[in-house]
Design an enzyme around this catalytic site. Structure first.
Site, short mmCIF file in Angstrom:
data_model
loop_
_atom_site.label_atom_id
_atom_site.label_comp_id
_atom_site.label_asym_id
_atom_site.label_seq_id
_atom_site.Cartn_x
_atom_site.Cartn_y
_atom_site.Cartn_z
N GLU A 1 29.84 60.35 18.70
CA GLU A 1 29.20 59.85 17.46
C GLU A 1 28.57 61.82 16.59
O GLU A 1 28.20 62.76 16.97
CB GLU A 1 27.83 59.31 17.36
CG GLU A 1 27.73 57.79 17.85
CD GLU A 1 26.75 56.65 16.96
OE1 GLU A 1 26.03 57.40 16.48
OE2 GLU A 1 26.00 56.14 18.38
N GLU B 1 22.42 56.06 23.33
CA GLU B 1 21.01 56.59 23.07
C GLU B 1 19.37 56.35 23.14
O GLU B 1 18.98 55.97 22.40
CB GLU B 1 21.01 56.48 21.22
CG GLU B 1 22.02 57.50 20.18
CD GLU B 1 21.34 57.71 18.56
OE1 GLU B 1 21.04 57.32 18.80
OE2 GLU B 1 22.83 58.15 17.91
O1 AHR Z 1 26.70 55.44 13.99
C1 AHR Z 1 24.98 54.48 13.49
C2 AHR Z 1 24.30 54.95 14.37
O2 AHR Z 1 23.74 56.01 14.49
C3 AHR Z 1 24.70 53.99 15.64
O3 AHR Z 1 24.00 53.35 15.95
C4 AHR Z 1 22.99 55.27 16.67
O4 AHR Z 1 24.08 55.68 17.92
C5 AHR Z 1 23.54 56.31 15.75
O5 AHR Z 1 21.68 56.50 15.78
#
Ligand code: AHR
Length: 549
Positions: free
Chosen positions: A354, A220
């Protein structure tokens, strides 16, 4: 597995009609019917129509890469400490500090890869703190500002992977680190030459090189990873891609490490611009840098900050969350279209590293630890997403649910010596036959389930042939109240028998707890073969996996 080389891309042409086509089963208009009649009709459950589903085994599509069943384990809350690592001196049964119960549970779902050490944590992680006999004690500013003991570092992660039989997806620090730091970490992990770093690795108990299958270049980077513009990140990507090398002799030919670039976090113009910038550069890339995957993050949250409850909710919240989760389809569609423009051969995988439900923290928990319950709704949510990934198997060749243990939509929850497997865990278990199976198109009219403002397809389904040629079918009944009578017409095989499992429970928010761990567990499904057709009665709100002999 090969993230870079998709099989034929026409597989999804006969994709089910379900996601975009919605049909209302009955309508009662106040203008046309008296109030009393309307009330009677609304109060009387209407028998849902039978759903016909056709599978033509002679048609096949892309391989459903086993890597779409990947996991994400971040140094966050009790994801690593207590969830995986208890230390060798713990009274909790462990092997070199790693919980035996958790390892056994994860082995059973054949975890293909684990993304580590983050997440936002990765862009502040300094690997040297996590090797050697004396570990630095640092902080975890992203997640509750707690102490990070660094007891779980490179060797412990690799040992854990070895114990569960998964591959390493290591995210290197681009935000607060340097290319040199990341390059040295990879040299430490992968070289077979007697360098100083390799000797240090040997002194820590692992003389041979480790395998690193996947390298995440930042996380990110448009937000917690350093708030970079697409162009700034692109410069970083080129540098890290060039200098962060994998030296493992076994990975120089077929099993080369695949580099995954930071990609979008949504569907708005800033994200499409991001994908466009990276993919355009990829199209023009020279010998000196490369990438094999573009990451995408998408949580089912509703609205930020997360406010939906993970337990103690009803049909309305069930339907709203599932409606939100189906946005994954459009998101993948949108970014795949941009990728197709610059990479029509689909060499670069879309890596959804994610995904999952993100709810309000459980009352009484540390809000920085992202603790939530996991219900039947999450089982349905997981199945819907896995099916979307499978339908896009030619481009989506890797995904990592967030997160593996004790954090967000987890597989497993632990409390000291206790462990419970979540409904989401059981979905991953039921889907094991789909790992590396070949997608087979399914056609059906899903019908519609409506609750308040949310209209959803009543069912969803995918089919695939496993590596032995056996046909598997997954059907999700989204409707929380009505069973679904399904008739499956098979072309290309004649089934003599059918068997399978169903996962459901009485309430939309039924959960497994440490005290009652078996509320939501798979049970044998009721199905029969009649005149060459398969007849199934699916429980409301159920995930169903069946196979044919
Ligand atoms: O999964 C929790 C967080 O969500 C991670 O650290 C980040 O990459 C995302 O914003």
């Amino acid at each position: 597995m090969d993230l870079r080389l998709p099989h034929e891309s026409e597989l999804n042409v006969l994709r089910c009609l379900c996601m975009r086509k919605q049909r209302t089963l009955f309508r009662v208009g106040a203008r046309h019917v008296s109030f009393i009649l309307t009330a009677i009709v609304l109060a009387t459950p209407v028998a849902a129509q039978k759903i016909e589903l056709s599978v033509d085994v002679s048609k096949s599509g892309a391989k459903i890469d086993r890597n779409i069943f990947g996991q994400f384990a971040e140094h966050l809350g009790h994801g690593i400490y207590d969830g995986i690592w208890v230390g060798p001196d713990s009274t909790i049964p462990n092997t070199r500090g790693i919980r035996n119960d958790v390892v056994a549970a994860l082995k059973a779902i054949k975890v293909p890869n684990v993304r580590w050490p983050g997440g936002c944590f990765a862009d502040e992680y300094h690997w040297r703190n996590g090797v050697g006999p004396q570990r630095a004690v640092t902080l975890n500013p992203n997640w509750g500002g707690v102490i990070e003991p660094n007891a779980f570092g490179t060797h412990e992660f690799m040992d854990f992977l070895d114990q569960i039989g998964a591959e390493a997806y290591v995210s290197v620090n681009v935000g607060a680190g340097t290319p040199r730091e990341a390059a040295e970490w990879l040299e430490y992990m992968t070289t077979a030459q007697p360098t100083t770093l390799a000797k240090e690795r040997g002194a820590s108990g692992h003389p041979g090189p480790y395998k690193v299958g996947y390298l995440g270049i930042g996380n990110e980077s448009w937000d917690c990873g350093g708030n970079m513009t697409p162009d700034y990140y692109l410069s970083q990507l080129k540098i890290y891609s060039r200098f962060v090398r994998n030296y493992n002799p076994a990975q120089q030919d077929k099993e080369q490490m695949l580099r995954i670039a930071v990609g979008p976090g949504g569907g708005e113009p800033r994200w499409t611009e991001w994908t466009d910038t990276i993919m355009k550069a990829y199209q023009q890339h020279t010998w000196s840098w490369d990438m094999n995957g573009l990451s995408m993050h998408s949580y089912t949250v509703g609205h930020w900050p997360p406010s939906y409850k993970s337990v103690g909710f009803g049909d309305a919240e069930y339907s709203q969350i599932l409606k939100f989760t189906l946005d994954m389809e459009d998101l993948i569609h949108k970014h795949s279209a941009i990728m197709d423009k610059y990479d029509p051969e689909k060499k670069v995988a879309l890596v959804v590293d994610e995904w999952g439900a993100w709810y309000a923290p459980l009352p009484g928990s540390n809000p920085g630890f992202l603790v939530q319950q996991n219900s039947v709704r999450d089982a349905i949510l997981a199945a819907l997403n896995l099916n979307i990934f499978a339908r896009h198997a030619d481009r989506v060749r890797m995904a990592n649910i967030a997160q593996m243990i004790n954090v967000l939509q987890s597989m497993i929850m632990t409390d000291k010596e206790k462990m419970v497997l979540t409904p989401t865990y059981y979905v991953f278990k039921m889907y094991v036959p789909f790992q590396d199976a070949t997608f087979v198109p399914v056609s059906f009219d899903a019908g519609t389930y409506t609750s308040g403002d949310a209209s959803l397809p009543r069912i969803d389904a995918i089919a695939a042939k496993d590596t032995t040629g056996k046909l598997w079918l997954e059907i999700t009944n989204v409707d929380p109240n009505q069973p679904a009578d399904v008739e499956v017409n098979l072309a290309g095989i004649s089934a003599k028998s059918v068997s399978g499992q169903t996962l459901t429970a009485p309430k939309v928010d039924s959960v497994n707890t440490f005290d009652i761990p078996n509320s939501v567990v798979p049970k044998p499904i009721s199905a029969k073969v009649q005149a060459g057709k398969i007849l199934l009665k699916l429980e409301p709100k159920s995930v169903n996996v069946i196979s044919f002999e």
